[in-house]
Write a protein that holds these residues in place. Structure first.
Motif, PDB file in Angstrom:
ATOM      1  N   LYS A   1       0.818  -1.210   0.000  1.00  5.43           N
ATOM      2  CA  LYS A   1       0.000   0.000   0.000  1.00  5.43           C
ATOM      3  C   LYS A   1       0.855   1.265   0.000  1.00  5.43           C
ATOM      4  N   ALA A   2       2.016   1.187   0.668  1.00  2.90           N
ATOM      5  CA  ALA A   2       2.902   2.350   0.698  1.00  2.90           C
ATOM      6  C   ALA A   2       3.524   2.583  -0.684  1.00  2.90           C
ATOM      7  N   ARG A   3       3.954   1.483  -1.308  1.00  4.88           N
ATOM      8  CA  ARG A   3       4.606   1.632  -2.609  1.00  4.88           C
ATOM      9  C   ARG A   3       3.642   1.973  -3.733  1.00  4.88           C
ATOM     10  N   LYS A   4       2.438   1.469  -3.604  1.00  5.23           N
ATOM     11  CA  LYS A   4       1.474   1.654  -4.698  1.00  5.23           C
ATOM     12  C   LYS A   4       0.435   2.712  -4.364  1.00  5.23           C
ATOM     13  N   ALA A   5       0.807   3.630  -3.482  1.00  8.30           N
ATOM     14  CA  ALA A   5      -0.180   4.592  -2.966  1.00  8.30           C
ATOM     15  C   ALA A   5      -1.005   5.253  -4.060  1.00  8.30           C
ATOM     16  N   SER A   6      -0.370   5.564  -5.172  1.00  6.75           N
ATOM     17  CA  SER A   6      -1.135   6.267  -6.203  1.00  6.75           C
ATOM     18  C   SER A   6      -1.994   5.322  -7.041  1.00  6.75           C
ATOM     19  N   PHE A   7      -1.907   4.020  -6.758  1.00  2.96           N
ATOM     20  CA  PHE A   7      -2.740   3.058  -7.492  1.00  2.96           C
ATOM     21  C   PHE A   7      -3.750   2.378  -6.573  1.00  2.96           C
ATOM     22  N   LEU A   8      -4.099   3.086  -5.503  1.00  2.00           N
ATOM     23  CA  LEU A   8      -5.047   2.492  -4.568  1.00  2.00           C
ATOM     24  C   LEU A   8      -6.329   3.314  -4.506  1.00  2.00           C
ATOM     25  N   ALA A   9      -7.410   2.598  -4.270  1.00  2.00           N
ATOM     26  CA  ALA A   9      -8.693   3.278  -4.111  1.00  2.00           C
ATOM     27  C   ALA A   9      -9.497   2.524  -3.060  1.00  2.00           C
ATOM     28  N   LEU A  10     -10.591   3.150  -2.653  1.00  2.00           N
ATOM     29  CA  LEU A  10     -11.524   2.482  -1.755  1.00  2.00           C
ATOM     30  C   LEU A  10     -12.831   2.283  -2.509  1.00  2.00           C
ATOM     31  N   ASP A  11     -13.484   1.133  -2.263  1.00  2.00           N
ATOM     32  CA  ASP A  11     -14.811   0.980  -2.865  1.00  2.00           C
ATOM     33  C   ASP A  11     -15.844   1.592  -1.913  1.00  2.00           C
ATOM     34  N   LYS A  12     -17.118   1.446  -2.228  1.00  4.05           N
ATOM     35  CA  LYS A  12     -18.128   2.110  -1.411  1.00  4.05           C
ATOM     36  C   LYS A  12     -18.189   1.590   0.014  1.00  4.05           C
ATOM     37  N   GLU A  13     -17.746   0.351   0.180  1.00  5.66           N
ATOM     38  CA  GLU A  13     -17.767  -0.231   1.525  1.00  5.66           C
ATOM     39  C   GLU A  13     -16.462   0.048   2.270  1.00  5.66           C
ATOM     40  N   GLY A  14     -15.573   0.814   1.642  1.00  2.98           N
ATOM     41  CA  GLY A  14     -14.317   1.150   2.296  1.00  2.98           C
ATOM     42  C   GLY A  14     -13.260   0.065   2.194  1.00  2.98           C
ATOM     43  N   ARG A  15     -13.435  -0.856   1.248  1.00  4.51           N
ATOM     44  CA  ARG A  15     -12.441  -1.912   1.085  1.00  4.51           C
ATOM     45  C   ARG A  15     -11.343  -1.469   0.116  1.00  4.51           C
ATOM     46  N   ASP A  16     -10.131  -2.008   0.350  1.00  2.67           N
ATOM     47  CA  ASP A  16      -8.989  -1.624  -0.483  1.00  2.67           C
ATOM     48  C   ASP A  16      -9.086  -2.215  -1.880  1.00  2.67           C
ATOM     49  N   VAL A  17      -8.791  -1.383  -2.846  1.00  4.83           N
ATOM     50  CA  VAL A  17      -8.840  -1.805  -4.247  1.00  4.83           C
ATOM     51  C   VAL A  17      -7.548  -1.368  -4.933  1.00  4.83           C
ATOM     52  N   PHE A  18      -6.950  -2.294  -5.662  1.00  8.24           N
ATOM     53  CA  PHE A  18      -5.749  -1.970  -6.440  1.00  8.24           C
ATOM     54  C   PHE A  18      -6.168  -1.582  -7.853  1.00  8.24           C
ATOM     55  N   LEU A  19      -5.632  -0.456  -8.334  1.00 10.95           N
ATOM     56  CA  LEU A  19      -5.949   0.010  -9.682  1.00 10.95           C
ATOM     57  C   LEU A  19      -4.785  -0.353 -10.587  1.00 10.95           C
ATOM     58  N   ALA A  20      -4.955  -1.406 -11.365  1.00  9.63           N
ATOM     59  CA  ALA A  20      -3.856  -1.837 -12.237  1.00  9.63           C
ATOM     60  C   ALA A  20      -3.985  -1.127 -13.574  1.00  9.63           C
ATOM     61  N   ASP A  21      -2.959  -0.365 -13.948  1.00  8.90           N
ATOM     62  CA  ASP A  21      -3.100   0.404 -15.186  1.00  8.90           C
ATOM     63  C   ASP A  21      -2.783  -0.410 -16.432  1.00  8.90           C
ATOM     64  N   SER A  22      -2.245  -1.615 -16.254  1.00 12.37           N
ATOM     65  CA  SER A  22      -1.987  -2.477 -17.415  1.00 12.37           C
ATOM     66  C   SER A  22      -1.963  -3.929 -16.951  1.00 12.37           C
ATOM     67  N   PRO A  23      -2.121  -4.850 -17.909  1.00 12.56           N
ATOM     68  CA  PRO A  23      -2.036  -6.272 -17.519  1.00 12.56           C
ATOM     69  C   PRO A  23      -0.673  -6.577 -16.896  1.00 12.56           C
ATOM     70  N   TYR A  24       0.353  -5.885 -17.400  1.00  8.87           N
ATOM     71  CA  TYR A  24       1.702  -6.098 -16.896  1.00  8.87           C
ATOM     72  C   TYR A  24       1.808  -5.680 -15.430  1.00  8.87           C
TER      73      TYR A  24
END
Ligand code: G4P
Length: 530
Positions: free
Chosen positions: A487-510
């Protein structure tokens, strides 16, 4: 200790069948539905069912689609009685952009009928939907339609179903020719011959032929006799004997052939259906399994339909009754809100009529007028804390940032987004670093639908901005340090869903793949139920 009602209640459960018809657009779902309703006497004339024919409109014409969605409230559930069986057909939108609606509807049924076009065979939308049924072990019957048109060889069709749909099949009827040479079907289930007469809507009586070597067979089907005998020899050699239990456990799918348009083979399908299709089954809640025969009412919301008429802002929440008896004006417990709610006008859907009902039984779908209390997946009980499982959201496929285009209306925008996503139109994420809202959908149409509905129902304006996003994944881990590091390293690729759960935003399959490799103790989930 659970309490159970007496016999009258059990009889009510046993006489119910709740199912959905699924198909690729144009295979004949609407036509088949209509014929079934005609048998039940629920409608009098052909052409009365205006189903979710979203598919017929140009995809750009989304206002027309919304208008049709409005009409489709009436066909969301079509209840009718046939031979003292109460049948509930749940409609599923054919348009692929609304596939999630269909997935959710499949959580509320006990079985499905799959319609396949004999000429086109297995099509992509059918594959997707059957996959969901297979995951849930839903019993499936197959109706191969349009035998009056030139089509594929029946053995090839069955092969294709087994290969592409990963289903084991056994035919319960067998076609005699197809297209202009279509003579009828031999019904293996009741051992009778049904002769086809084109353009006759009349339902023919079956002619009993227990023994196919009976020489009189030739009188009916002439030179097709030998072919039928050979085919059926092969059928009994290749396909397993039909066992109801194998069907009920989702291991084998009985197949029927016919022509919905000509009302041919439909009655046999229906008669077999009411004999073998499952009666309402219980459901798993997080806390325990709930049996339909339990006395206390429980149910869950699987669909929310907004009223498109701006003068009536209410919505209808569709609740599947899982156990007990639902009664009008009785206070029920809304588990998520921890509140008692009473319903003065619970609605039942009988074919095209809506009517207020006093009580509903397991397997029934009750429509509740709602001013914004409900969200997909909500559970209602008589007080017990239960959370029904099995209504997952899938990781969306298309994403955009949503921005407020009218600073005076930010409250309205927030409320509109909240409610529309409660309805399941799309999913909403909030970027952790930026606080920006991201909308994720399975179809491109939803973006326009949301923009339009925000404006017309909430008076809010929104603007979309592109986001480079390949996929979202919910992340969990027992390895706390690894999760924190991620979470620290990928801070700019993280989001929360409506229930407040952690979601990773992958910008590519890679990016997704390397994240999964580098962080083996983190689980990446692509459905919201884990
Ligand atoms: P869908 O709900 O699965 O999308 O299919 P629907 O029932 O609307 O059927 C699609 C088209 O196929 C319709 O024709 C319908 O009349 C036709 N059809 C359905 N069953 C049969 C059948 O057994 N034989 C033949 N030959 N045709 C069949 P359309 O021209 O697209 O629509 P419409 O204007 O007739 O309603």
């Amino acid at each position: 200790c659970k309490k159970f009602f007496g016999m009258g209640f059990i009889e009510e459960i046993k006489r119910r069948r709740t199912f959905a018809i699924i198909s690729h657009p144009d295979a004949g779902k609407t036509t088949l539905t209509e014929k079934l309703l005609l048998f039940g006497g629920a409608i009098q004339v052909a052409g009365a069912v205006k189903s979710n024919k979203i598919t017929k409109t140009a995809t750009s014409d989304w206002m027309e689609i919304e208008r049709q969605r409005g009409i489709s409230v009436a066909t969301s559930v079509m209840g009718f009685e046939y031979k003292d069986v109460k049948i509930n057909i749940l409609d599923t939108p054919g348009h692929q952009d609304f596939a999630e609606d269909t997935f959710r509807t499949l959580t509320a049924v006990d079985s499905v009928v799959v319609v396949i076009d004999a000429a086109k065979g297995v099509e992509p939308q059918t594959e997707k939907l059957v996959k969901v049924c297979r995951m849930r072990h839903t019993p499936i019957m197959v109706f191969i339609n349009k035998l009056d048109r030139p089509g594929q060889d029946p053995f090839d069709l069955l092969d294709e179903i087994e290969k592409k749909l990963h289903l084991r099949v056994t035919p319960l009827s067998w076609p005699i020719g197809n297209g202009p040479g279509f003579r009828g079907v031999y019904n293996i289930f009741d051992r009778s011959l049904y002769l086809f007469e084109p353009n006759k809507q009349r339902v023919e009586q079956g002619i009993a032929f227990d023994d196919l070597s009976n020489p009189f067979l030739v009188q009916y089907i002439g030179d097709a006799t030998q072919q039928l005998r050979d085919d059926l020899d092969l059928v009994s050699g290749v396909y397993p004997e039909f066992e109801v239990d194998d069907y009920l456990s989702g291991k084998i799918c009985p197949v029927f052939f016919g022509s919905a348009l000509n009302n041919f083979g439909v009655r046999e399908l229906l008669d077999c259906f009411i004999r073998i299709a499952p009666t309402p089954i219980g459901r798993d809640a997080e806390e325990r399994h709930v049996d339909p025969a339990e006395e206390a009412f429980t149910g869950f919301v699987f669909k929310i339909h907004a009223n498109m008429d701006p003068n009536h802002r209410d919505r209808i929440a569709f609740v599947r009754v899982v156990s007990g008896r639902f009664e009008r004006n009785k206070p029920y417990h809304h588990v998520r809100l921890d509140r008692k709610l009473k319903f003065a006008n619970p609605t039942a859907f009988m074919a095209q009529k809506k009517s207020v009902v006093d009580e509903m039984y397991p397997g029934d779908i009750v429509g509740l007028y709602d001013a914004g209390n409900f969200k997909i997946g909500d559970t209602l009980t008589e007080g017990e804390i239960l959370h029904y499982k099995g209504i997952p959201s899938f990781s969306p496929e298309l994403f955009r940032y949503v921005e407020n285009a009218d600073p005076m209306k930010s409250k309205q925008l927030a409320k509109g987004l909240e409610q529309l996503t409660d309805e399941g139109v799309a999913q909403l994420f909030t970027g952790r670093a930026t606080g920006r809202k991201i909308i994720g959908t399975v179809g491109a149409l939803q973006f326009e639908v949301i923009q339009y509905r925000l404006l017309h129902e909430y008076g809010a304006s929104c603007r979309y901005e592109p986001i480079t996003l390949h996929k979202t994944a919910w992340i969990t881990s027992d390895n706390k340090p690894m999760l924190e590091d991620f979470k620290a390293r990928k801070a700019s690729f993280l989001a929360l869903d409506k229930e407040g759960r952690d979601v990773f935003l992958a910008d590519s399959p890679y990016a997704l793949q390397t994240a999964m490799e580098k962080y083996p103790d983190i689980r990446f989930h692509f459905t919201s139920e884990f």
